[in-house]
Design a protein around this motif. Sequence first.
Motif, PDB file in Angstrom:
ATOM      1  N   ILE A 180     -19.506 -55.881 -27.016  1.00  0.00           N
ATOM      2  CA  ILE A 180     -20.361 -56.920 -27.532  1.00  0.00           C
ATOM      3  C   ILE A 180     -19.853 -57.665 -28.299  1.00  0.00           C
ATOM      4  O   ILE A 180     -19.876 -58.804 -28.188  1.00  0.00           O
ATOM      5  CB  ILE A 180     -21.639 -56.324 -27.666  1.00  0.00           C
ATOM      6  CG1 ILE A 180     -22.586 -55.681 -26.673  1.00  0.00           C
ATOM      7  CG2 ILE A 180     -22.708 -57.366 -28.538  1.00  0.00           C
ATOM      8  CD1 ILE A 180     -23.657 -54.978 -26.838  1.00  0.00           C
ATOM      9  N   TYR A 181     -19.203 -57.369 -29.622  1.00  0.00           N
ATOM     10  CA  TYR A 181     -18.731 -58.064 -30.553  1.00  0.00           C
ATOM     11  C   TYR A 181     -17.437 -58.788 -30.121  1.00  0.00           C
ATOM     12  O   TYR A 181     -17.295 -59.821 -30.439  1.00  0.00           O
ATOM     13  CB  TYR A 181     -18.621 -57.070 -31.900  1.00  0.00           C
ATOM     14  CG  TYR A 181     -19.691 -57.187 -32.641  1.00  0.00           C
ATOM     15  CD1 TYR A 181     -20.065 -58.102 -33.854  1.00  0.00           C
ATOM     16  CD2 TYR A 181     -20.765 -56.166 -32.582  1.00  0.00           C
ATOM     17  CE1 TYR A 181     -21.379 -57.952 -34.388  1.00  0.00           C
ATOM     18  CE2 TYR A 181     -21.868 -55.912 -33.113  1.00  0.00           C
ATOM     19  CZ  TYR A 181     -22.208 -56.971 -34.023  1.00  0.00           C
ATOM     20  OH  TYR A 181     -23.256 -56.779 -34.907  1.00  0.00           O
ATOM     21  N   ALA A 182     -16.734 -58.294 -29.260  1.00  0.00           N
ATOM     22  CA  ALA A 182     -15.455 -58.953 -28.798  1.00  0.00           C
ATOM     23  C   ALA A 182     -15.687 -60.200 -28.064  1.00  0.00           C
ATOM     24  O   ALA A 182     -15.057 -61.216 -28.227  1.00  0.00           O
ATOM     25  CB  ALA A 182     -14.515 -57.692 -27.854  1.00  0.00           C
ATOM     26  N   GLN A 183     -16.758 -59.824 -27.291  1.00  0.00           N
ATOM     27  CA  GLN A 183     -17.309 -61.007 -26.294  1.00  0.00           C
ATOM     28  C   GLN A 183     -17.675 -62.087 -27.234  1.00  0.00           C
ATOM     29  O   GLN A 183     -17.703 -63.311 -26.934  1.00  0.00           O
ATOM     30  CB  GLN A 183     -18.065 -60.555 -25.288  1.00  0.00           C
ATOM     31  CG  GLN A 183     -17.668 -59.670 -24.144  1.00  0.00           C
ATOM     32  CD  GLN A 183     -16.633 -60.529 -23.257  1.00  0.00           C
ATOM     33  OE1 GLN A 183     -16.894 -61.637 -22.985  1.00  0.00           O
ATOM     34  NE2 GLN A 183     -15.520 -59.877 -23.165  1.00  0.00           N
ATOM     35  N   LEU A 222      -7.883 -62.044 -28.262  1.00  0.00           N
ATOM     36  CA  LEU A 222      -9.142 -62.122 -28.635  1.00  0.00           C
ATOM     37  C   LEU A 222     -10.171 -63.207 -27.996  1.00  0.00           C
ATOM     38  O   LEU A 222     -11.141 -62.945 -27.525  1.00  0.00           O
ATOM     39  CB  LEU A 222      -8.953 -62.758 -30.078  1.00  0.00           C
ATOM     40  CG  LEU A 222      -8.611 -61.977 -31.130  1.00  0.00           C
ATOM     41  CD1 LEU A 222      -8.291 -62.590 -32.368  1.00  0.00           C
ATOM     42  CD2 LEU A 222      -9.434 -60.453 -31.321  1.00  0.00           C
ATOM     43  N   LEU A 223      -9.530 -64.115 -27.249  1.00  0.00           N
ATOM     44  CA  LEU A 223     -10.012 -65.060 -26.316  1.00  0.00           C
ATOM     45  C   LEU A 223     -10.620 -64.379 -24.909  1.00  0.00           C
ATOM     46  O   LEU A 223     -11.562 -64.749 -24.525  1.00  0.00           O
ATOM     47  CB  LEU A 223      -9.341 -66.359 -25.875  1.00  0.00           C
ATOM     48  CG  LEU A 223      -9.134 -67.332 -27.361  1.00  0.00           C
ATOM     49  CD1 LEU A 223      -8.145 -68.432 -27.043  1.00  0.00           C
ATOM     50  CD2 LEU A 223     -10.407 -67.995 -27.830  1.00  0.00           C
ATOM     51  N   ALA A 224      -9.832 -63.332 -24.757  1.00  0.00           N
ATOM     52  CA  ALA A 224     -10.194 -62.917 -23.389  1.00  0.00           C
ATOM     53  C   ALA A 224     -11.204 -61.708 -23.358  1.00  0.00           C
ATOM     54  O   ALA A 224     -11.971 -61.339 -22.619  1.00  0.00           O
ATOM     55  CB  ALA A 224      -8.913 -62.038 -22.919  1.00  0.00           C
ATOM     56  N   GLY A 225     -11.655 -61.563 -24.850  1.00  0.00           N
ATOM     57  CA  GLY A 225     -12.707 -60.627 -25.216  1.00  0.00           C
ATOM     58  C   GLY A 225     -12.217 -59.302 -24.910  1.00  0.00           C
ATOM     59  O   GLY A 225     -13.039 -58.354 -24.535  1.00  0.00           O
ATOM     60  N   GLN A 226     -11.124 -58.881 -24.808  1.00  0.00           N
ATOM     61  CA  GLN A 226     -10.655 -57.464 -24.212  1.00  0.00           C
ATOM     62  C   GLN A 226     -10.127 -56.735 -25.455  1.00  0.00           C
ATOM     63  O   GLN A 226      -9.924 -55.643 -25.223  1.00  0.00           O
ATOM     64  CB  GLN A 226      -9.297 -57.841 -23.355  1.00  0.00           C
ATOM     65  CG  GLN A 226      -9.606 -58.292 -22.074  1.00  0.00           C
ATOM     66  CD  GLN A 226      -8.129 -58.596 -21.194  1.00  0.00           C
ATOM     67  OE1 GLN A 226      -7.298 -58.445 -21.911  1.00  0.00           O
ATOM     68  NE2 GLN A 226      -8.382 -58.924 -20.066  1.00  0.00           N
ATOM     69  N   THR A 227     -10.355 -57.225 -26.716  1.00  0.00           N
ATOM     70  CA  THR A 227      -9.917 -56.665 -27.788  1.00  0.00           C
ATOM     71  C   THR A 227     -10.758 -57.084 -28.994  1.00  0.00           C
ATOM     72  O   THR A 227     -11.240 -58.295 -29.038  1.00  0.00           O
ATOM     73  CB  THR A 227      -8.663 -56.545 -28.104  1.00  0.00           C
ATOM     74  OG1 THR A 227      -8.133 -55.791 -29.183  1.00  0.00           O
ATOM     75  CG2 THR A 227      -7.979 -58.009 -28.689  1.00  0.00           C
ATOM     76  N   ALA A 281     -14.855 -64.052 -28.770  1.00  0.00           N
ATOM     77  CA  ALA A 281     -14.315 -64.936 -27.770  1.00  0.00           C
ATOM     78  C   ALA A 281     -15.119 -66.125 -27.744  1.00  0.00           C
ATOM     79  O   ALA A 281     -14.482 -67.078 -27.586  1.00  0.00           O
ATOM     80  CB  ALA A 281     -14.157 -64.165 -26.604  1.00  0.00           C
ATOM     81  N   ALA A 282     -16.309 -66.091 -27.493  1.00  0.00           N
ATOM     82  CA  ALA A 282     -17.130 -67.106 -27.520  1.00  0.00           C
ATOM     83  C   ALA A 282     -17.032 -68.169 -28.641  1.00  0.00           C
ATOM     84  O   ALA A 282     -17.169 -69.362 -28.451  1.00  0.00           O
ATOM     85  CB  ALA A 282     -18.611 -66.682 -26.991  1.00  0.00           C
TER      86      ALA A 282
END
Length: 72
Positions: free
Chosen positions: A10-13, A45-50, A16-17
């Motif tokens: 949730i925080y990674a997404q 980070l932008l991919a929300g994968q990490t 990213a946003a």
Amino acid sequence: MGEQGLYTAIYAQALAAALTEIIGNESHRAFAKKVALPARTLDYLLAGQTAPDIATLAHLEAALGKTLLPAD
């Protein structure tokens, strides 16, 4: 996925946003250079994968002068 993994996702997404909004039309490479972050790290980070470690998050927030993660 356990509860910790869910919160991390949730925080990674959310991060990213927030970064996507801040970057706008600027190139990812130019933005990474401006905030002194490796371009590959920014891409992850932008991919929300990490999720960033605390040092990376603090560095980004200091460079941008704003909080990046949601308060709740």
